[in-house]
Scaffold this motif. Structure first.
Motif, PDB file in Angstrom:
ATOM      1  N   GLN A  64       0.813  -1.220   0.000  1.00  0.00           N
ATOM      2  CA  GLN A  64       0.000   0.000   0.000  1.00  0.00           C
ATOM      3  C   GLN A  64       0.844   1.267   0.000  1.00  0.00           C
ATOM      4  O   GLN A  64       0.292   2.375  -0.019  1.00  0.00           O
ATOM      5  N   THR A  66       2.787   4.478  -0.847  1.00  0.00           N
ATOM      6  CA  THR A  66       2.575   5.461  -1.921  1.00  0.00           C
ATOM      7  C   THR A  66       3.805   6.331  -2.165  1.00  0.00           C
ATOM      8  O   THR A  66       3.756   7.269  -2.963  1.00  0.00           O
ATOM      9  N   CYS A  77       4.695   7.179   4.737  1.00  0.00           N
ATOM     10  CA  CYS A  77       3.562   7.657   3.950  1.00  0.00           C
ATOM     11  C   CYS A  77       2.240   7.218   4.590  1.00  0.00           C
ATOM     12  O   CYS A  77       2.221   6.405   5.519  1.00  0.00           O
ATOM     13  N   GLY A  79      -0.137   5.340   3.347  1.00  0.00           N
ATOM     14  CA  GLY A  79      -0.417   3.924   3.137  1.00  0.00           C
ATOM     15  C   GLY A  79       0.287   3.048   4.153  1.00  0.00           C
ATOM     16  O   GLY A  79      -0.315   2.132   4.726  1.00  0.00           O
ATOM     17  N   ARG A 121      -3.852   0.673  -3.029  1.00  0.00           N
ATOM     18  CA  ARG A 121      -3.398   0.070  -4.273  1.00  0.00           C
ATOM     19  C   ARG A 121      -3.855  -1.389  -4.391  1.00  0.00           C
ATOM     20  O   ARG A 121      -4.010  -1.914  -5.477  1.00  0.00           O
TER      21      ARG A 121
END
Length: 398
Positions: A64, A66, A77, A79, A121
């Protein structure tokens, strides 16, 4: 390697494999590469404390991530942060609170996992104890693993001493990641750097935790956990009279009950209060009286789940005590054989030496077998007190 991978202690091979897969996954999502090295289902196995669920969550965070770059899993991040904290909308963590994972729970999860990612994602499902899937739940999961949605990844975790508890059809469709017991030096280092524990305490906890990172942290920070461990390890030399059998058995069961209460007591009350508030208890507006009356069934179901969770927690605590006991008898055998192997409980080396001089090798082995038989009995749902009393009786007679 830093970022989310720093959470995984002493597993360089697994980190390398998972990092490569995360890079392939990122290229697949971005449309810049193929899925080489990435697959839709993974099975993490390893001994207790090796970090199976930690590895799965770190991998989910890397998927996930980013931040971009060649090393997904920056740890900074959104994610990565939301995945590691358990709040990412597209990462579902299944932690069985009872003795098994039901078919209804798995069907609902499979249905949810078929959706496209809402903001991340990938759609990621982490099952921390896949060995507790019922037959029906395993069949429900198998259908999803056989025909996975294009952007869904299943991460299953199971202990390496019982990998066969995950059905062979599911295992055959997963890529395996085998974790090993972390070295004591690696555990001590992470306790000092991440948990700010002084060097002496960290080294002691790492040397007696049996390679279990979470256990090491708890022993280093919780005096009650240290006291419970010390009481368990005093049992072999306390069995001098027949009456000691019942006293020691009672101490073991009560320690497990106290551990379970400590883990789940405050959580149970918080859950019950939250449910009552959601169902209108204590309200004064229109309709709150009928809503409160209708909440009885929901509260009863919550109490049933909490009772099941407490049973599981108690048995886990008992099993941990039995592992400590088995380690003591193993230390006695090591001492009797004059082996240079490291002791499981170096801080109880004097007790092991005393027992080694008093017992024969055969009687030590019988005692060790009694502990292992008790663990098996608990796995077969024998009542804990009956199993413990039978074991302590066998320890007394040798």
């Amino acid at each position: 390697m830093g970022g989310v991978w720093s959470q995984l202690v002493g597993q360089p091979d697994a980190v390398e494999t998972l990092s490569a897969a995360a890079r392939s996954g990122a290229r697949l999502v971005d449309g810049t590469g193929s899925a080489s090295g990435m697959t839709h289902a993974w099975l993490f196995t390893g001994p207790p404390g090796s970090g199976r669920s930690v590895a799965a969550r770190a991998f989910a965070a890397a998927l996930q991530c980013t931040a971009g770059g060649e090393t997904p899993g920056c740890g900074e991040c959104q994610g990565c942060h939301t995945t590691m904290s358990g709040t990412h909308a597209d990462v579902r963590l299944v932690v069985p609170e009872g003795l098994s994972i039901s078919v209804a729970e798995m069907r609902a999860l499979v249905q949810t996992s078929a959706r496209r990612p809402t903001g991340g994602r990938w759609q990621v499902v982490i099952i921390t104890d896949a060995d507790r899937l019922t037959e029906g739940a395993a069949n429900a999961l198998l259908k999803a693993v056989e025909e996975p949605p294009p952007r869904t990844v299943f991460l299953l975790c199971a202990p390496s001493d019982h990998p066969d508890d995950v059905s062979v059809t599911i295992r055959s469709r997963c890529r395996g990641i085998s974790l090993r017991t972390p070295a004591a030096a690696a555990i001590a280092e992470v306790l000092q750097l991440r948990d700010r524990i002084d060097a002496e305490t960290a080294q002691w906890a790492a040397s007696v935790c049996g390679g279990h990172v979470g256990r090491a942290r708890r022993l280093a920070t919780d005096p009650a956990a240290r006291d419970r461990r010390a009481k368990v390890l005093r049992i072999p030399l306390r069995l001098r009279r027949l009456t000691d059998v019942f006293d020691c058995a009672d101490d073991l069961v009560k320690a497990a009950e106290a551990d379970a209460t400590e883990v789940s007591g405050s959580r149970d009350e918080a859950e019950k209060d939250a449910l009552k508030m959601a169902m209108g208890h204590g309200g004064t507006g229109k309709g709150t009286a009928s809503a409160s009356r209708g909440s009885a069934g929901a509260i009863k179901e919550l109490e049933r789940r909490q009772k099941s969770r407490a049973t599981r927690t108690q048995r886990d605590a008992l099993d941990l005590a039995l592992v400590d006991l088995a380690g003591f008898y193993r230390d006695v055998l090591v001492t009797q054989s004059r082996s240079t192997a490291a002791l499981n409980h170096p801080d109880h080396a004097e007790g092991a030496a005393e027992a080694a001089s008093a017992w024969t090798g055969e009687s030590t082995l019988r005692r060790l077998e009694a502990v292992l038989a008790c663990r098996e009995a608990l796995e077969l749902n024998v009542k804990p007190r009956i199993a413990i009393e039978a074991m302590v009786t066998a320890l007394y007679f040798g």
